[in-house]
Design a protein around this motif. Structure first.
Motif, mmCIF file in Angstrom:
data_model
loop_
_atom_site.group_PDB
_atom_site.id
_atom_site.type_symbol
_atom_site.label_atom_id
_atom_site.label_comp_id
_atom_site.label_asym_id
_atom_site.label_seq_id
_atom_site.Cartn_x
_atom_site.Cartn_y
_atom_site.Cartn_z
ATOM 1 N N GLN A 190 0.835 -1.188 0.000
ATOM 2 C CA GLN A 190 0.000 0.000 0.000
ATOM 3 C C GLN A 190 0.883 1.257 0.000
ATOM 4 N N PRO A 191 0.400 2.339 -0.596
ATOM 5 C CA PRO A 191 1.228 3.553 -0.688
ATOM 6 C C PRO A 191 1.562 4.134 0.680
ATOM 7 N N GLY A 192 2.809 4.581 0.798
ATOM 8 C CA GLY A 192 3.247 5.254 2.011
ATOM 9 C C GLY A 192 3.615 4.338 3.159
ATOM 10 N N ARG A 193 3.514 3.045 2.988
ATOM 11 C CA ARG A 193 3.825 2.109 4.068
ATOM 12 C C ARG A 193 5.196 1.469 3.855
ATOM 13 N N SER A 194 5.750 0.923 4.949
ATOM 14 C CA SER A 194 7.043 0.233 4.900
ATOM 15 C C SER A 194 6.830 -1.251 5.212
ATOM 16 N N TYR A 195 7.556 -2.092 4.469
ATOM 17 C CA TYR A 195 7.416 -3.545 4.625
ATOM 18 C C TYR A 195 8.807 -4.162 4.751
ATOM 19 N N THR A 196 8.869 -5.253 5.516
ATOM 20 C CA THR A 196 10.108 -6.030 5.643
ATOM 21 C C THR A 196 9.821 -7.479 5.272
ATOM 22 N N ILE A 197 10.603 -7.983 4.332
ATOM 23 C CA ILE A 197 10.487 -9.388 3.928
ATOM 24 C C ILE A 197 11.602 -10.168 4.622
ATOM 25 N N THR A 198 11.202 -11.178 5.405
ATOM 26 C CA THR A 198 12.182 -12.007 6.118
ATOM 27 C C THR A 198 11.984 -13.459 5.708
#
Length: 243
Positions: free
Chosen positions: A227-235
């Motif tokens: 989603q726009p403006g959000r931060s994600y971390t792939i682990t």
């Protein structure tokens, strides 16, 4: 001719020119003037009549045609020609000076805010008094656009909204990396929809993607939605099974 008659004739000769001059003087009447009074809704407005600024708001003028102008900072010039034939009062109602502000966007229907207040959607146009204004254009899925301008003429603002981006970071647990390598994380290649990324952190427009991790002969795939403006971390993680 006797002396008495001679004296009368001499006296008449002296008096007649004086009487004639007096008659001519009395026929030269002073020009007729009338009072012209100008009232206005703006305090300390400048009043000029026939191009000359006057003191106060009343002036005596001869009968005839006269042009009146009233001006004040921030107001439109008021002008009127009057045929003066008697005392007269004019009412000059000054209108605030305004300019047109037009806000357009590549995304029609984006919301427009002026000084923080919602004012409609693009393409938007309105009349505003001179001054400083902050303009913001906003639309879901796009980065907000904002600018400040001093409005002292008609202005047309064209906004190019850019898709809002999500930040994605790939974090590989140290336990999954080969500790014998000098920089093991650099050996892991990250692809998004098949395109190699330059690092482990990148930005994406809102949407759905397939993220791949490749190292040696091993490859992992994962579908994600951002989603726009959000931060994600792939682990990533591995699990073992023994049958």
């Amino acid at each position: 001719m006797n002396l008495k008659r001679l004296a009368i004739l001499l006296l008449a000769g002296l008096l007649l020119p004086a009487v004639a001059m007096a008659q001519r003087t009395t026929t030269r009447r002073a020009p007729v003037t009338h009072d012209l009074t100008v009232q206005t809704n703006v305090h300390d407005a400048r009043i000029s009549i026939n191009g000359e600024v006057i003191k106060g708001n009343t002036l005596s003028l001869p009968a005839g045609s006269h042009t009146v102008e009233v001006s004040a900072p921030g107001y439109q010039l008021w002008r009127q020609t009057v045929q003066l034939s008697g005392d007269q009062t004019l009412r000059a109602t000054l209108q605030p000076q305004e300019f047109t502000l037009q806000v357009e966007s590549n995304i029609r229907g984006a919301r427009v805010f002026i000084n923080g207040n919602p004012r409609g959607m693009t393409n938007h146009s309105e009349r505003l008094r001179p001054g400083r204004y902050t303009i913001r254009v906003s639309e879901m899925g796009y980065q907000d656009w904002e600018t400040t301008l001093d409005l002292n003429r008609d202005e047309r603002v064209v906004v190019q909204l850019q898709p809002a981006l999500a930040t994605v970071r790939v974090s590989i647990p140290s336990g999954l990396l080969n500790s014998r390598e000098r920089n093991p994380s650099s050996l892991v290649r990250v692809r998004v929809n098949g395109e190699v990324q330059s690092g482990s952190s990148f930005q994406l427009p809102a949407g759905r993607y397939t993220v791949s991790l490749e190292s040696g002969g091993l490859e992992l795939h994962q579908d994600i939605s951002v989603q726009p403006g959000r931060s994600y971390t792939i682990t990533p993680n591995f699990s073992w099974s023994l049958d």
